[in-house]
Motif scaffolding. Structure first.
Motif, PDB file in Angstrom:
ATOM      1  N   ARG A 264       0.809  -1.230   0.000  1.00 50.94           N
ATOM      2  CA  ARG A 264       0.000   0.000   0.000  1.00 50.94           C
ATOM      3  C   ARG A 264       0.834   1.268   0.000  1.00 50.94           C
ATOM      4  N   GLN A 265       1.911   1.301   0.759  1.00 53.92           N
ATOM      5  CA  GLN A 265       2.695   2.527   0.886  1.00 53.92           C
ATOM      6  C   GLN A 265       3.798   2.661  -0.162  1.00 53.92           C
ATOM      7  N   LEU A 266       4.365   1.531  -0.601  1.00 52.65           N
ATOM      8  CA  LEU A 266       5.524   1.600  -1.485  1.00 52.65           C
ATOM      9  C   LEU A 266       5.280   0.979  -2.863  1.00 52.65           C
ATOM     10  N   GLY A 267       4.106   0.438  -3.113  1.00 50.99           N
ATOM     11  CA  GLY A 267       3.770  -0.052  -4.446  1.00 50.99           C
ATOM     12  C   GLY A 267       4.309  -1.418  -4.824  1.00 50.99           C
ATOM     13  N   PHE A 268       4.726  -2.215  -3.845  1.00 51.68           N
ATOM     14  CA  PHE A 268       5.176  -3.576  -4.137  1.00 51.68           C
ATOM     15  C   PHE A 268       3.973  -4.441  -4.500  1.00 51.68           C
ATOM     16  N   GLU A 269       4.244  -5.555  -5.168  1.00 51.76           N
ATOM     17  CA  GLU A 269       3.216  -6.524  -5.535  1.00 51.76           C
ATOM     18  C   GLU A 269       3.391  -7.777  -4.675  1.00 51.76           C
ATOM     19  N   LEU A 270       2.296  -8.292  -4.140  1.00 53.95           N
ATOM     20  CA  LEU A 270       2.351  -9.543  -3.375  1.00 53.95           C
ATOM     21  C   LEU A 270       2.511 -10.697  -4.352  1.00 53.95           C
ATOM     22  N   LYS A 271       3.594 -11.462  -4.194  1.00 53.31           N
ATOM     23  CA  LYS A 271       3.847 -12.614  -5.058  1.00 53.31           C
ATOM     24  C   LYS A 271       3.391 -13.915  -4.421  1.00 53.31           C
ATOM     25  N   HIS A 272       3.580 -14.015  -3.095  1.00 51.88           N
ATOM     26  CA  HIS A 272       3.278 -15.275  -2.396  1.00 51.88           C
ATOM     27  C   HIS A 272       3.237 -14.991  -0.904  1.00 51.88           C
ATOM     28  N   GLN A 273       2.337 -15.671  -0.214  1.00 52.22           N
ATOM     29  CA  GLN A 273       2.345 -15.564   1.246  1.00 52.22           C
ATOM     30  C   GLN A 273       1.855 -16.855   1.868  1.00 52.22           C
ATOM     31  N   GLN A 274       2.397 -17.147   3.029  1.00 55.47           N
ATOM     32  CA  GLN A 274       1.970 -18.253   3.870  1.00 55.47           C
ATOM     33  C   GLN A 274       1.881 -17.680   5.271  1.00 55.47           C
ATOM     34  N   LEU A 275       0.763 -17.004   5.517  1.00 52.04           N
ATOM     35  CA  LEU A 275       0.581 -16.343   6.812  1.00 52.04           C
ATOM     36  C   LEU A 275       0.421 -17.363   7.914  1.00 52.04           C
ATOM     37  N   PRO A 276       0.925 -17.116   9.080  1.00 52.75           N
ATOM     38  CA  PRO A 276       1.561 -15.881   9.522  1.00 52.75           C
ATOM     39  C   PRO A 276       3.083 -15.885   9.380  1.00 52.75           C
ATOM     40  N   ALA A 277       3.651 -16.889   8.704  1.00 52.58           N
ATOM     41  CA  ALA A 277       5.106 -17.067   8.736  1.00 52.58           C
ATOM     42  C   ALA A 277       5.885 -16.294   7.683  1.00 52.58           C
ATOM     43  N   PHE A 278       5.351 -16.146   6.462  1.00 47.82           N
ATOM     44  CA  PHE A 278       6.208 -15.697   5.368  1.00 47.82           C
ATOM     45  C   PHE A 278       5.406 -15.019   4.268  1.00 47.82           C
ATOM     46  N   ALA A 279       6.058 -14.083   3.563  1.00 52.11           N
ATOM     47  CA  ALA A 279       5.508 -13.509   2.339  1.00 52.11           C
ATOM     48  C   ALA A 279       6.649 -13.041   1.451  1.00 52.11           C
ATOM     49  N   ASN A 280       6.371 -12.990   0.152  1.00 45.86           N
ATOM     50  CA  ASN A 280       7.304 -12.479  -0.835  1.00 45.86           C
ATOM     51  C   ASN A 280       6.590 -11.341  -1.556  1.00 45.86           C
TER      52      ASN A 280
END
Length: 141
Positions: free
Chosen positions: A32-48
């Motif tokens: 939201r603040q820096l314009g990155f794109e979510l590629k992958h996440q496994q909440l609550p442990a990890f995201a790319n």
């Protein structure tokens, strides 16, 4: 210096790993603040999250990339190493980030290469915003 062994193993930069306390909160900040794109996440442990060809690997307390070192030293957020994002209109972006409460480590610094400022993600990991010298003020592609 000859480096044949390294060349046969190292293929590319996979990403930059940041230790975070709350992966979902960090994903929200970077997207939201820096314009990155979510590629992958496994909440609550990890995201790319990625921006162009650069990936940030956000490792929460439950991620394998966050486990303590063999001597027991914990991996913690913060420090001084940082990802540097090239931006247009640094003063304008700074004003927008201040409106939403982003934490700044310093004021904008100007040098021969350009202007930069350091902000922090929600866990205190530094991000540098950099506008090269000679870039027109307020320029946007």
């Amino acid at each position: 210096m000859d480096q044949p062994a390294a060349r046969s193993f190292v293929r590319s930069v996979h990403g930059v790993r940041y230790q975070v306390k709350d992966v979902a909160r960090s994903v929200a900040f970077y997207t939201r603040q820096l314009g990155f794109e979510l590629k992958h996440q496994q909440l609550p442990a990890f995201a790319n999250v990625s921006l162009g060809e650069v990936s940030l690997l956000l490792s929460g307390p439950g991620a394998s990339g966050s486990r303590p070192m063999p001597g027991g030293r914990p991996q913690e957020p913060g420090g001084w190493n940082r990802v540097v994002l090239r931006v247009d209109d640094l003063p304008g972006f700074v004003a927008e980030l201040k409106k939403v409460g982003v934490r700044f480590r310093n004021d904008v610094e100007t040098g021969p290469g350009g202007r930069q400022v350091q902000i922090e993600d929600p866990d205190g990991n530094p991000v540098e915003l950099f506008e090269p010298a000679g870039a027109p003020a307020g320029a946007r592609p």
